[in-house]
Design a protein around this motif. Structure first.
Motif, PDB file in Angstrom:
ATOM      1  N   THR A  77       0.695  -1.183  -0.117  1.00 16.48           N
ATOM      2  CA  THR A  77      -0.037  -0.010  -0.090  1.00 16.48           C
ATOM      3  C   THR A  77       0.872   1.228  -0.016  1.00 16.48           C
ATOM      4  OG1 THR A  77      -1.723  -1.232   1.077  1.00 16.48           O
ATOM      5  CG2 THR A  77      -1.710   1.368   1.209  1.00 16.48           C
ATOM      6  N   SER A  80       1.941   1.823  -3.470  1.00 19.12           N
ATOM      7  CA  SER A  80       0.825   2.249  -4.207  1.00 19.12           C
ATOM      8  C   SER A  80       0.578   3.689  -3.985  1.00 19.12           C
ATOM      9  CB  SER A  80      -0.447   1.365  -3.982  1.00 19.12           C
ATOM     10  OG  SER A  80      -1.694   1.807  -4.461  1.00 19.12           O
ATOM     11  N   LYS A  81       0.340   4.110  -2.871  1.00 15.16           N
ATOM     12  CA  LYS A  81      -0.175   5.525  -2.362  1.00 15.16           C
ATOM     13  C   LYS A  81       1.215   6.221  -2.837  1.00 15.16           C
ATOM     14  CE  LYS A  81      -3.005   4.841   1.422  1.00 15.16           C
ATOM     15  NZ  LYS A  81      -2.948   4.984   2.879  1.00 15.16           N
ATOM     16  N   GLY A  82       2.443   6.030  -2.861  1.00 14.73           N
ATOM     17  CA  GLY A  82       3.632   6.720  -3.303  1.00 14.73           C
ATOM     18  C   GLY A  82       3.656   7.062  -4.892  1.00 14.73           C
ATOM     19  N   GLN A  83       2.958   5.999  -5.385  1.00 10.09           N
ATOM     20  CA  GLN A  83       3.025   6.145  -6.848  1.00 10.09           C
ATOM     21  C   GLN A  83       1.608   6.481  -7.520  1.00 10.09           C
ATOM     22  OE1 GLN A  83       5.538   5.274  -9.439  1.00 10.09           O
ATOM     23  NE2 GLN A  83       6.373   5.636  -7.526  1.00 10.09           N
ATOM     24  N   GLY A  84       0.410   6.827  -6.506  1.00 11.34           N
ATOM     25  CA  GLY A  84      -0.798   7.180  -7.055  1.00 11.34           C
ATOM     26  C   GLY A  84      -1.492   6.244  -7.899  1.00 11.34           C
ATOM     27  N   ASP A  85      -1.181   4.880  -7.814  1.00 11.23           N
ATOM     28  CA  ASP A  85      -1.928   4.131  -8.806  1.00 11.23           C
ATOM     29  C   ASP A  85      -2.182   2.560  -7.680  1.00 11.23           C
ATOM     30  OD1 ASP A  85      -2.444   1.945 -10.696  1.00 11.23           O
ATOM     31  OD2 ASP A  85      -0.835   2.875 -12.092  1.00 11.23           O
ATOM     32  N   HIS A  86      -3.220   2.191  -7.754  1.00 18.24           N
ATOM     33  CA  HIS A  86      -3.784   1.016  -6.935  1.00 18.24           C
ATOM     34  C   HIS A  86      -3.360  -0.230  -7.618  1.00 18.24           C
ATOM     35  CE1 HIS A  86      -7.133  -0.352  -9.498  1.00 18.24           C
ATOM     36  NE2 HIS A  86      -7.060   0.966  -9.936  1.00 18.24           N
TER      37      HIS A  86
END
Length: 136
Positions: A77, A80-86
């Protein structure tokens, strides 16, 4: 929200999501994409790497159990949050086009489904149930 997929380094396409290395070693060949994330804890350990499938699976699943789904989800997670993509795509080397071939990414996917109820879809040659719209 976190959506996990698996694939091999050579077949990954940036449109699939964020590539995440789950092998001890990085690819020694040039990749046509940037590979900046790794979760080495999802790589099998050397002490059982060459064991037969049943032994390998038991040892690898025991390692995953020791880390726990909550800890693994927290690591994934954060990426995911760091990349802005789930959408995260967990990558390794094995070519699963041969039905006799097996790989730790498939074992991880089965373990994840067992402990979380969430499916991890293979984007490579065994993606028989995969639907293109899932990536959107």
């Amino acid at each position: 929200m976190l959506t996990l997929f698996t694939n091999r380094y050579q077949a990954f396409q940036p449109s699939q999501g964020v590539p995440v290395r789950i092998t001890l070693g990085a690819p020694r060949f040039k990749l046509p994409y940037s590979l900046t994330h790794a979760v080495r804890e999802l790589a099998p350990r050397r002490d059982y790497f060459s064991k037969p499938l049943a032994e390998f699976t038991a040892a690898y699943r025991a390692d995953l159990d020791a880390f726990g789904a909550a800890w693994i989800a927290e690591r994934l997670t954060a990426i995911s949050k760091g990349q802005g993509d789930h959408r995260l795509v967990l990558l390794c080397f094995e070519d699963l086009s041969d039905p006799a071939q097996w790989c730790h990414r498939s074992i991880f996917a089965a373990w994840w489904k067992d402990v979380t109820g969430d499916e991890v879809r293979e984007l490579g040659p065994r993606a028989d149930r995969y639907e293109q719209t899932t990536l959107l």
